[in-house]
Design an enzyme around this catalytic site. Structure first.
Site, PDB file in Angstrom:
ATOM      1  N   SER A 134      19.344 -40.273 -36.440  1.00  0.00           N
ATOM      2  CA  SER A 134      18.248 -40.334 -35.460  1.00  0.00           C
ATOM      3  C   SER A 134      17.045 -39.563 -35.984  1.00  0.00           C
ATOM      4  O   SER A 134      17.192 -38.449 -36.492  1.00  0.00           O
ATOM      5  CB  SER A 134      18.731 -39.716 -34.141  1.00  0.00           C
ATOM      6  OG  SER A 134      17.651 -39.542 -33.263  1.00  0.00           O
ATOM      7  N   GLY A 135      15.848 -40.126 -35.847  1.00  0.00           N
ATOM      8  CA  GLY A 135      14.636 -39.454 -36.341  1.00  0.00           C
ATOM      9  C   GLY A 135      14.287 -38.189 -35.585  1.00  0.00           C
ATOM     10  O   GLY A 135      14.002 -37.148 -36.179  1.00  0.00           O
ATOM     11  N   CYS A 180      22.139 -35.213 -21.853  1.00  0.00           N
ATOM     12  CA  CYS A 180      22.361 -36.542 -21.286  1.00  0.00           C
ATOM     13  C   CYS A 180      23.078 -36.493 -19.952  1.00  0.00           C
ATOM     14  O   CYS A 180      22.962 -37.392 -19.146  1.00  0.00           O
ATOM     15  CB  CYS A 180      23.188 -37.392 -22.243  1.00  0.00           C
ATOM     16  SG  CYS A 180      22.446 -37.452 -23.862  1.00  0.00           S
ATOM     17  N   ASN A 194      26.971 -32.716 -30.365  1.00  0.00           N
ATOM     18  CA  ASN A 194      25.667 -32.339 -29.812  1.00  0.00           C
ATOM     19  C   ASN A 194      25.753 -31.324 -28.686  1.00  0.00           C
ATOM     20  O   ASN A 194      24.753 -30.719 -28.325  1.00  0.00           O
ATOM     21  CB  ASN A 194      24.935 -33.590 -29.312  1.00  0.00           C
ATOM     22  CG  ASN A 194      25.783 -34.388 -28.348  1.00  0.00           C
ATOM     23  OD1 ASN A 194      26.850 -34.878 -28.701  1.00  0.00           O
ATOM     24  ND2 ASN A 194      25.337 -34.498 -27.119  1.00  0.00           N
TER      25      ASN A 194
HETATM   26  C1  LIG Z   1      20.594 -37.575 -29.785  1.00  0.00           C
HETATM   27  C2  LIG Z   1      21.912 -38.136 -30.131  1.00  0.00           C
HETATM   28  C3  LIG Z   1      22.156 -39.503 -30.035  1.00  0.00           C
HETATM   29  C4  LIG Z   1      21.116 -40.476 -29.537  1.00  0.00           C
HETATM   30  O1  LIG Z   1      20.085 -40.606 -30.478  1.00  0.00           O
HETATM   31  P1  LIG Z   1      18.735 -41.377 -30.095  1.00  0.00           P
HETATM   32  O2  LIG Z   1      18.031 -41.505 -31.406  1.00  0.00           O
HETATM   33  O3  LIG Z   1      18.013 -40.490 -29.125  1.00  0.00           O
HETATM   34  O4  LIG Z   1      19.103 -42.695 -29.512  1.00  0.00           O
HETATM   35  C5  LIG Z   1      23.407 -39.962 -30.382  1.00  0.00           C
HETATM   36  N1  LIG Z   1      24.362 -39.123 -30.814  1.00  0.00           N
HETATM   37  C6  LIG Z   1      24.157 -37.811 -30.920  1.00  0.00           C
HETATM   38  C7  LIG Z   1      25.247 -36.935 -31.438  1.00  0.00           C
HETATM   39  C8  LIG Z   1      22.930 -37.268 -30.585  1.00  0.00           C
HETATM   40  O5  LIG Z   1      22.747 -35.955 -30.684  1.00  0.00           O
END
Ligand SMILES: *Cc1c(COP(=O)(O)O)cnc(C)c1O
Length: 403
Positions: free
Chosen positions: A201-202, A328, A153
């Site tokens: 993740s949605g 984050c 990410n």
């Molecule tokens: C955004 C993200 C998460 C967290 O996802 P949520 O649905 O917001 O809890 C975890 N891992 C990665 C790689 C992400 O990009």
């Protein structure tokens, strides 16, 4: 002044087609999907099962292998802690992951470490990629799980997931991948890639926040100890009434992704090249992560602008939504642990910015961004005493600063 969104890896807008499908399940079709005695329950359950099919279909899973959760954070927690606690009585207590994983994976592992499990955090090469030989050598008889994300990410690198799956299957180790950034963006096939658990993740793919999935393989079967006690929904792995509107939204987003993923990818890739080609014309600007074909996702550009603090750059790029490092950790001023793992020195890490591109990014947005970066870099470097010294041939690293 315009507001332009270049933070698609942090979150995405809900696609209007997705929203349209969701709305009736807030108002008219509000039944509890677990109610078995009336039409309200049946229609909610039917909608959920259709969504489940669409999600399963996109990754070549079976519908019964799709477990709904509140998001990828919960999915990662369930995959790692749920498997660890189930299999600890079978003499399995070792987990392998990467230093560059998402915080929720690293923190789940840290939690287990305090509870007596053994965790190996592998490093990555300068491009951010795992060394497969090292990975295989790290496997022990008591290794339960390897957890390695598909697309990072922060820097957008794609790990060799199919090769990792092969290694895991050969050694009878479960393979979990955090695919929050990959699902719906690049083709994924859990059977071919031998993935045992996958987090989704949605809100990273134009569906709402608060919904996610953990794919859990049935062949070979992965068993998990549930983290939530309750009514035993989702094959006992995740209790709680399913949020019908959110699930319908995720199902629709998955279906749209199936037909539009390739076109989106091509458009995003064009913008990636336009932006990176421009950035590389600026002296002392570096693109972090891999630039090797098939090793990076073009929706993510992480660049370091030497001699310009990331915070100053963000302030100067007014109206442009971007993040410094990962969303984050950007609340703290600590340099990114991901860039650190790539061996990027601290000063340069402090100058890094993540631009992320999505399906609603336009050519105009890209041109505007490029113009504004151009102006900002010139202005900020003109004001920078360090930049002036470098221009005068002074080696900054050789200076002994007096505090
Ligand atoms: C955004 C993200 C998460 C967290 O996802 P949520 O649905 O917001 O809890 C975890 N891992 C990665 C790689 C992400 O990009």
């Amino acid at each position: 002044m315009r507001n332009i969104y270049f933070d698609y890896l942090a979150s995405t807008p809900v696609d209007s087609r997705v929203l349209d499908k969701m709305i009736p399940f807030f108002s008219e079709k509000y039944g509890n999907p677990h109610s078995r005695t009336h039409i309200y329950g049946w229609e909610a359950e039917k909608a959920i099962e259709e969504a489940r099919d669409k999600i399963a279909n996109l990754i070549n899973a079976h519908s019964s292998e799709i477990i709904f959760t509140s998001g990828a954070t919960e999915s990662n927690n369930l995959a790692i802690k749920g498997s660890a606690y189930f299999y600890k009585n079978y003499g399995k207590k070792h987990i392998i992951t990467l230093k560059t994983e998402h915080k929720c994976v690293l923190d789940s592992c840290r939690y287990l470490k305090e509870d007596g499990f053994d965790i190996t955090y592998l490093g990555v090469d300068k491009n951010g990629i795992v060394d497969l030989n090292e990975l295989e050598k790290t496997i022990r008889p008591d290794t339960l799980l390897i957890s390695i994300m598909t697309i990072n990410n922060e820097i957008g690198v794609i790990q060799p997931v199919a090769e990792i799956g092969e290694i895991c299957r050969k050694h009878n180790v479960f393979f979990h991948t955090d695919a929050a950034q990959a699902f719906g963006k690049i083709p994924l096939d859990v059977k071919k890639m031998k993935i045992d658990m996958m987090s989704i993740s949605g809100h990273k793919i134009y569906a709402p926040k608060g919904i996610g999935v953990l794919y859990v393989n049935k062949n070979p079967r992965v068993k998990l100890k549930s983290l939530i006690s309750g009514g035993g929904q989702e094959r006992g792995m995740r209790s709680g009434t399913l949020p019908t509107p959110l699930i319908v939204g995720l199902g629709e987003a998955a279906e749209i992704a199936k037909s539009e993923m390739n076109l989106d990818y091509q458009k995003i890739s064009t913008f990636y090249h336009k932006i990176t080609n421009f950035l590389l014309t600026i002296p002392d600007v570096f693109i972090n992560g891999s630039r090797i074909e098939n090793q990076y996702y073009p929706g993510c550009i992480n660049a370091s602008f030497a001699y310009i603090e990331g915070e100053s750059m963000i302030a100067s790029l007014k109206g442009i939504a971007i993040s410094s490092g990962s969303a984050c950790t950007s609340a703290s001023l600590e340099p990114s642990y991901v860039l650190h793992a790539l061996g990027i020195d601290e000063d340069l890490a402090h100058t890094s910015i993540r631009f992320s591109i999505g399906k609603f990014t336009t050519e105009d947005d890209v041109n505007y961004l490029i113009d504004l970066i151009n102006i900002s870099v010139i202005r900020l470097r003109d004001m920078s005493p360090l930049w002036e010294m470098v221009q005068n041939g002074i080696d900054i690293k050789s200076i002994k600063w007096v505090h």
